[in-house]
Design a protein around this motif. Structure first.
Motif, PDB file in Angstrom:
ATOM      1  N   LEU A 130      46.353  41.360  51.498  1.00 40.62           N
ATOM      2  CA  LEU A 130      46.722  39.872  51.259  1.00 40.62           C
ATOM      3  C   LEU A 130      45.155  39.246  50.202  1.00 40.62           C
ATOM      4  CD1 LEU A 130      49.062  38.467  53.406  1.00 40.62           C
ATOM      5  CD2 LEU A 130      49.402  39.633  52.060  1.00 40.62           C
ATOM      6  N   HIS A 131      45.529  38.590  49.245  1.00 39.15           N
ATOM      7  CA  HIS A 131      44.197  37.821  48.119  1.00 39.15           C
ATOM      8  C   HIS A 131      44.852  36.443  47.957  1.00 39.15           C
ATOM      9  CE1 HIS A 131      46.231  39.516  44.116  1.00 39.15           C
ATOM     10  NE2 HIS A 131      45.611  38.266  43.573  1.00 39.15           N
TER      11      HIS A 131
ATOM     12  N   SER B 210      46.369  46.724  43.546  1.00 38.10           N
ATOM     13  CA  SER B 210      46.008  46.033  44.846  1.00 38.10           C
ATOM     14  C   SER B 210      47.231  47.159  46.323  1.00 38.10           C
ATOM     15  CB  SER B 210      46.853  44.480  44.584  1.00 38.10           C
ATOM     16  OG  SER B 210      45.896  43.650  46.328  1.00 38.10           O
ATOM     17  N   PRO B 211      46.496  47.902  46.979  1.00 38.65           N
ATOM     18  CA  PRO B 211      44.425  48.144  46.825  1.00 38.65           C
ATOM     19  C   PRO B 211      45.062  49.360  46.030  1.00 38.65           C
ATOM     20  CG  PRO B 211      45.178  48.852  48.809  1.00 38.65           C
ATOM     21  CD  PRO B 211      46.652  47.487  48.278  1.00 38.65           C
ATOM     22  N   PRO B 212      43.731  50.477  45.169  1.00 37.11           N
ATOM     23  CA  PRO B 212      43.834  51.754  44.676  1.00 37.11           C
ATOM     24  C   PRO B 212      45.115  52.149  45.855  1.00 37.11           C
ATOM     25  CG  PRO B 212      41.794  50.965  44.641  1.00 37.11           C
ATOM     26  CD  PRO B 212      42.997  50.104  45.339  1.00 37.11           C
TER      27      PRO B 212
ATOM     28  N   GLU C 282      36.293  47.151  46.956  1.00 35.25           N
ATOM     29  CA  GLU C 282      36.479  48.133  47.637  1.00 35.25           C
ATOM     30  C   GLU C 282      35.237  49.547  48.297  1.00 35.25           C
ATOM     31  OE1 GLU C 282      38.113  52.119  44.670  1.00 35.25           O
ATOM     32  OE2 GLU C 282      38.215  49.822  44.058  1.00 35.25           O
ATOM     33  N   ALA C 283      34.240  48.842  47.773  1.00 35.00           N
ATOM     34  CA  ALA C 283      33.289  50.053  48.588  1.00 35.00           C
ATOM     35  C   ALA C 283      33.088  49.259  49.892  1.00 35.00           C
ATOM     36  CB  ALA C 283      31.530  49.867  48.234  1.00 35.00           C
TER      37      ALA C 283
ATOM     38  N   ASN D 144      38.962  37.858  49.110  1.00 29.04           N
ATOM     39  CA  ASN D 144      39.316  36.807  47.842  1.00 29.04           C
ATOM     40  C   ASN D 144      39.349  37.163  46.874  1.00 29.04           C
ATOM     41  OD1 ASN D 144      36.770  37.713  48.331  1.00 29.04           O
ATOM     42  ND2 ASN D 144      35.573  36.204  47.783  1.00 29.04           N
ATOM     43  N   HIS D 145      40.060  38.738  46.612  1.00 30.50           N
ATOM     44  CA  HIS D 145      39.414  39.373  45.136  1.00 30.50           C
ATOM     45  C   HIS D 145      40.866  40.437  45.183  1.00 30.50           C
ATOM     46  CE1 HIS D 145      36.433  37.012  43.490  1.00 30.50           C
ATOM     47  NE2 HIS D 145      35.504  36.903  44.266  1.00 30.50           N
ATOM     48  N   ALA D 146      41.107  40.294  44.135  1.00 29.07           N
ATOM     49  CA  ALA D 146      42.139  41.707  44.181  1.00 29.07           C
ATOM     50  C   ALA D 146      41.178  43.040  44.096  1.00 29.07           C
ATOM     51  CB  ALA D 146      43.726  41.459  42.958  1.00 29.07           C
ATOM     52  N   LEU D 147      41.731  44.279  44.464  1.00 30.32           N
ATOM     53  CA  LEU D 147      41.330  45.033  44.047  1.00 30.32           C
ATOM     54  C   LEU D 147      41.656  45.496  42.681  1.00 30.32           C
ATOM     55  CD1 LEU D 147      41.085  46.932  47.688  1.00 30.32           C
ATOM     56  CD2 LEU D 147      39.413  45.085  47.048  1.00 30.32           C
TER      57      LEU D 147
END
Length: 617
Positions: A350-351, A330-332, A285-286, A314-317
């Motif tokens: 997409l993750h 996913s996502p914020p 996210e950052a 590669n990861h859901a937010l």
């Protein structure tokens, strides 16, 4: 939006919250803080807040302040949007070129590309297949015969009328569609044109198109990273990986269905190397916020092109609630809204991709781990060199992070355009943002000792005001006893420790590895030998100072030589200057002429001749 400060009013952290009381108090009530956050909490002395109307505004403000203030406990990425593009100019015969910088609406841009190699590769493909010109306009307008690129079948020579505007425009249109990923239709159109020329018995043109089809097919076959089917479009693949306490975010770019390569980013602000690291979704996210969101200057046009319609992660937010709990999302929402607004279209996250996209993600994860392994090897070698130098110089350091070395070098050409450089080694790496150049004036041309005295006086005149972390433990001087003596005199005048000074004297035959370290405080000189890791670090820093000084001196010299000294004399215009140069064969001849000889030139009075003579002498 809140900001934490330490006792010295230095920024520690920037964050946002819907409920400020719950979020801030959670830092002090929780007993399960990560080592990074626990270290930050121990330094907090006060905080400031800014209230915004919406969470989206808070996110945007937070992102801008992180970029501007670089808080040490935020996850920081190098904000580098200077990606290269492939550019087709808006001329009658468009030029193909690579480009960096702000976009111009008159031209057509494709990209961005992760590195210059990807751009060069694409330009070579377009040259080989579509034969578009790459020459500058000044060259294009003044050609009288085709250049070498035409002879090797890399340009269709529109400069000398080898094809019409319409014919060249067809090539440009096909190249544009190829860059946009429409490979199938480009090949079909080329095949159709080839058959038409063949039916008309224009076999030479049909053969050209046949070769073009073969080249394009070969390119697409070699590009194993291309999608099999059309419609994949533009995609960015972002993968975060961790090995031995080092985190890397790998960004891979797909444009027009073609995989263009990747770039590795290493975040700062991960204070704990042995304890708990931030979770991968927080790092992603950052990265997304700092990499894609519009910066403070608001260069929205370039940033909008950087945002593709699909981001594969590669990861859901996730986002953190104000009570400290983690809410999967996913996502914020605020980040997603900002990306959609800035891109002017919907951006999909997409993750868990499938098919070709899953392969891309796997490759991005693998490349992130490779980048970490490479960095660990390089860092290990650099740390070993720094540790060896600290031991040899008997430096008292709590950690190698405290080692700061400033190196000075003087550069000029026979006394012309003298410049001094200062480069900085700190935090186990060269710090290019702290490099400085000094124009040296008021000395005898070629006097390196006086130049060294001047640059050291200017650098350390206010050394008492420097913060502790900005004070060097070593001051490297590129030179022998003379330069070291100059440094000793300057530091003694300022009341600084002359034990900081280390001269790097070249060895016999100026061979690398035979250098000797010379000290200003009476210690005997050291010859470390070619295999010494300490000498390797010294040589690396010295060579960087020399490179930085040389480039600055050459730029200054080139700038100085573009202005004739005659142009600076009042009363000498273009016509008089031309007559003077023609009479005396150049500026050196004018400077050697007497007042009487100058006055003999048409249009030059005796008073003006005296003025010219005085100005040049």
């Amino acid at each position: 939006m809140y900001r934490f400060f330490d006792e010295a009013s230095q920024i520690l952290y920037v964050g946002k919250a819907r409920n400020l009381k719950k979020r801030v108090s959670s830092y002090f009530q929780s007993k399960q803080l990560s080592p990074r956050i626990a270290l930050m909490v121990g330094k907090i002395a006060r905080y400031e807040t800014t209230v915004t109307r919406t969470e989206t505004e808070a996110l945007l403000l937070e992102n801008n302040l992180i970029k501007e203030l670089a808080p040490p406990f935020n996850i920081l990425f190098r904000d580098d949007k200077s990606y290269p593009y492939v550019m087709l100019t808006g001329h009658e015969f468009p030029r193909l070129a690579s480009y960096r910088g702000k976009v111009d609406k008159r031209n057509h841009y494709f990209g961005p590309f992760p590195n210059s190699w990807a751009v060069r590769n694409s330009v070579q493909i377009l040259q080989k297949v579509f034969r578009l010109r790459t020459c500058e306009d000044s060259v294009f307008k003044n050609r009288s015969r085709p250049c070498l690129l035409h002879q090797i079948h890399r340009c269709s020579a529109p400069c000398v009328g080898r094809l019409s505007v319409q014919q060249y425009g067809q090539d440009v249109a096909q190249a544009t569609r190829f860059l946009e990923g429409d490979h199938t239709s480009v090949l079909s159109e080329l095949e159709r044109e080839m058959h038409l020329h063949s039916d008309a018995m224009e076999f030479e043109m049909a053969a050209v198109l046949r070769d073009r089809i073969a080249d394009l097919s070969g390119v697409l076959q070699q590009q194993s990273m291309d999608t099999v089917a059309d419609g994949e479009g533009d995609v960015d693949i972002i993968a975060v990986a961790e090995m031995e306490g080092v985190i890397c975010v790998n960004l891979a770019m797909v444009r027009g269905g073609r995989h263009l390569g990747d770039r590795a980013y290493f975040p700062k602000g991960l204070r704990s190397t042995s304890g708990e690291l931030p979770p991968a979704p927080e790092i992603l996210e950052a990265f997304i916020a700092q990499h894609y969101l519009e910066d403070k200057e608001g260069d929205a046009g370039l940033n909008a092109k950087l945002i593709p319609p699909v981001l594969i992660l590669n990861h859901a937010l996730q986002t953190a609630a104000d009570d400290g709990a983690v809410i999967p999302e996913s996502p914020p929402e605020s980040l997603h809204d900002l990306l959609n607004t800035q891109a002017g279209r919907k951006v999909t996250f997409l993750h868990q991709p499938q098919g070709q996209r899953r392969h891309w993600l796997s490759m991005a994860e693998g490349n992130a781990k490779i980048a970490i392994a490479k960095r660990l090897v390089e860092t290990g070698g650099q740390l070993a060199r720094a540790r060896a130098l600290a031991d040899i110089l008997a430096l008292e350091l709590e950690s190698l992070e405290q080692l700061r070395i400033e190196c000075f070098d003087i550069s000029h050409t026979s006394g012309e355009a003298t410049q001094a450089s200062c480069v900085v080694y700190a935090k186990n790496a060269m710090q290019s943002s702290e490099y400085r150049r000094f124009n040296i004036n008021g000395i005898t041309p070629g006097d390196d000792y006086a130049a060294m005295r001047q640059v050291l006086q200017r650098r350390y005149a206010n050394f008492q005001e420097l913060p502790v972390e900005k004070m060097p433990q070593v001051i490297l001087v590129d030179g022998g006893k003379g330069q070291v003596e100059m440094a000793r005199q300057v530091l003694s005048e300022f009341g600084m420790d002359i034990g900081l000074i280390v001269g790097v004297a070249k060895g016999e035959g100026r061979k690398v590895g035979l250098e000797a370290l010379i000290f200003a405080d009476g210690r005997p000189a050291l010859e470390l030998g070619i295999g010494s890791p300490a000498l390797l670090l010294v040589a690396q820093i010295r060579d960087e100072a020399h490179r930085f000084a040389i480039t600055g001196m050459r730029a200054k010299r080139a700038k100085a030589r573009t202005v004739s000294r005659l142009e600076e004399i009042e009363g000498i215009g273009a016509k008089r200057r031309q007559k003077l140069l023609a009479r005396f064969g150049g500026l050196r001849g004018v400077a050697s002429a007497t007042i009487e000889e100058l006055a003999g030139v048409e249009g030059i009075s005796t008073a003006l001749a005296e003025q010219i003579y005085q100005q040049l002498h």
